[in-house]
Scaffold this motif. Structure first.
Motif, mmCIF file in Angstrom:
data_model
loop_
_atom_site.group_PDB
_atom_site.id
_atom_site.type_symbol
_atom_site.label_atom_id
_atom_site.label_comp_id
_atom_site.label_asym_id
_atom_site.label_seq_id
_atom_site.Cartn_x
_atom_site.Cartn_y
_atom_site.Cartn_z
ATOM 1 N N TYR A 85 -41.936 19.626 -29.849
ATOM 2 C CA TYR A 85 -41.948 19.728 -31.317
ATOM 3 C C TYR A 85 -40.859 18.904 -31.996
ATOM 4 O O TYR A 85 -40.883 18.700 -33.198
ATOM 5 C CB TYR A 85 -41.766 21.207 -31.722
ATOM 6 N N ARG A 115 -31.285 28.966 -30.236
ATOM 7 C CA ARG A 115 -32.558 29.635 -30.531
ATOM 8 C C ARG A 115 -33.349 29.872 -29.254
ATOM 9 O O ARG A 115 -33.394 28.992 -28.391
ATOM 10 C CB ARG A 115 -33.378 28.787 -31.494
ATOM 11 N N GLU A 165 -36.497 30.199 -29.357
ATOM 12 C CA GLU A 165 -37.718 29.452 -29.731
ATOM 13 C C GLU A 165 -38.988 30.286 -29.690
ATOM 14 O O GLU A 165 -39.809 30.202 -30.592
ATOM 15 C CB GLU A 165 -37.920 28.166 -28.912
ATOM 16 N N PRO A 168 -40.059 27.689 -40.592
ATOM 17 C CA PRO A 168 -41.416 27.280 -40.233
ATOM 18 C C PRO A 168 -41.379 26.085 -39.294
ATOM 19 O O PRO A 168 -40.501 25.232 -39.415
ATOM 20 C CB PRO A 168 -42.021 26.873 -41.579
ATOM 21 N N ILE A 203 -42.423 22.542 -38.510
ATOM 22 C CA ILE A 203 -42.851 21.420 -39.365
ATOM 23 C C ILE A 203 -43.076 20.233 -38.440
ATOM 24 O O ILE A 203 -42.220 19.914 -37.615
ATOM 25 C CB ILE A 203 -41.761 21.058 -40.409
ATOM 26 N N LEU A 217 -35.285 16.341 -37.100
ATOM 27 C CA LEU A 217 -36.000 17.208 -36.156
ATOM 28 C C LEU A 217 -37.467 17.322 -36.559
ATOM 29 O O LEU A 217 -38.340 17.524 -35.729
ATOM 30 C CB LEU A 217 -35.379 18.606 -36.142
#
Ligand code: 5AD
Ligand code: FES
Length: 354
Positions: free
Chosen positions: A71, A163, A165, A234, A236, A310
């Motif tokens: 991601y 995180r 994730e 969110p 993205i 990112l």
């Protein structure tokens, strides 16, 4: 089966639900339920933090990364990413400038860049602490050995953001390359907590393939692990990643999850993230009104801001730190809250080990 409002009330009273009950709440998201959750969440926010919002100055010091998360725009295989690495003195300077702007927490964030040795990291931490003993140093540099985490802690770092994730190992495997493992990430989080750091976990909302059941697992994880902070934003898409064509997460689901997390662990630090501000012009304000109590503006030199990409269309890549502070003060005041410059520990946090 109880209805969603009854389940929400149960959560408000007991701070605990089954994964199935969390899922039922998420499946029944609607404006009325969101508002009720936000009202309950703001009661706790007021109880523990009044109308105060903490700020953290973020120094994105390197976008080199050994990882290849599907991601992420700074993944190793993204050849279109223009790489940069701040010099040690530049990092220290950013932190010191942050202090002068009123920040009492600096977050040193980067890709997993091993060009900085443990000694380098400890040197940076010690220098910042020497200049400003009352500045809290937060690291966000990914997975390391326990010995490295211990060394940074001894050098004076007090918090660590990593995180998780997603709390579902199967989804974790779909979002990450084979070299990364969910178990290792979880062990890192446990080590960090055990060493004594205030720990920030977090997850992306509506990442590709994620179901409401997966998100319910994240809520259960927050309930059980009790991180001091939990950052959510969110998903993205980023144009140069395998997920370029995937849909972004929604404002509504992110806000609802913020409120639910405040009910699960009322004292937790919850940031209104830049990603939330990216999908909606008033996303960060709405995040605070849903129960968030932290903002993390950028302190990195403007010359490198766009390169720490990112995801697409990230906000605040052209503004100086001072501009963002003023902007945020106005935004926060407009909704009846106030930015404060205290170090901003999690309510009730006591040093875990001496
Ligand atoms: N969309 C939203 N958040 C992302 N992150 C990385 N890539 C994206 C993306 N495309 C988040 C991850 C990571 C944090 C630094 O940024 O959750 O932990
Ligand atoms: Fe950066 Fe508004 S917070 S410009």
């Amino acid at each position: 089966m109880k209805n969603p409002i009854e389940i929400l009330e149960k959560l408000n009273n007991t701070h605990s639900l089954s994964i199935e009950e969390y899922e039922l709440l998420l499946n029944n998201i609607n404006p009325e339920l969101m508002q009720l959750a936000a009202n309950y969440a703001c009661d706790y926010q007021k109880q523990y933090y009044q109308n105060k919002v903490f700020i953290r100055g973020l120094v994105e010091f390197s976008n080199y990364c050994r990882n290849n998360c599907l991601y992420c725009g700074i993944r190793r295989d993204n050849k279109n990413c223009e790489r940069y690495r701040l010099r040690i003195e530049e990092i220290i300077k950013c932190a010191n400038e942050g202090y002068d702007l009123g920040f009492r927490t600096v977050v040193l964030q980067g890709g997993e860049d091993f060009a900085y040795s443990d000694e380098d990291m400890c040197h940076i931490i010690r220098e910042i602490k020497k200049a400003h003993p009352d500045m809290v140093i937060t690291l966000s540099i990914g997975e390391r050995d326990r010995a490295s985490y211990e060394a940074y802690y001894q050098a004076g770092a007090g918090r660590f953001l990593l995180r998780h994730e997603t709390a579902n190992p199967a989804l974790y495997a779909k979002l990450h390359p084979k070299e990364l493992s969910w178990e290792h990430r979880m062990n890192c989080l446990k080590d960090l907590k055990d060493i004594g750091y205030q720990v920030g976990a977090g997850f992306m909302v509506q990442s590709p393939g994620q179901t409401n059941y997966d998100l319910a697992m994240d809520l259960k994880f927050v309930e059980e692990f009790k991180p001091d902070m939990c950052g959510i934003g969110p998903f993205i898409s980023h144009k140069d990643t395998p997920f370029a064509k995937e849909n972004s997460g929604t404002l509504e689901m992110t806000l609802f999850l913020i409120s639910l997390m405040r009910l699960i662990y009322p004292q937790m630090l919850i940031p209104a993230t830049t990603a939330l501000g990216t999908i909606d012009a008033k996303g960060r304000e709405k995040g605070i009104q849903a129960g968030a109590n932290v903002l993390m503006p950028n302190l990195s030199p403007v010359s490198v801001r766009k390169k720490y990409s990112l995801y697409d269309n990230k906000i605040c890549t052209g503004e100086e730190a001072a501009e963002c502070i003023n902007c945020l003060k106005g935004r926060v005041n407009s909704i009846g809250y106030e930015i404060i410059t205290a170090p901003g520990n999690r309510a009730g946090f006591e040093k875990r080990v001496e």
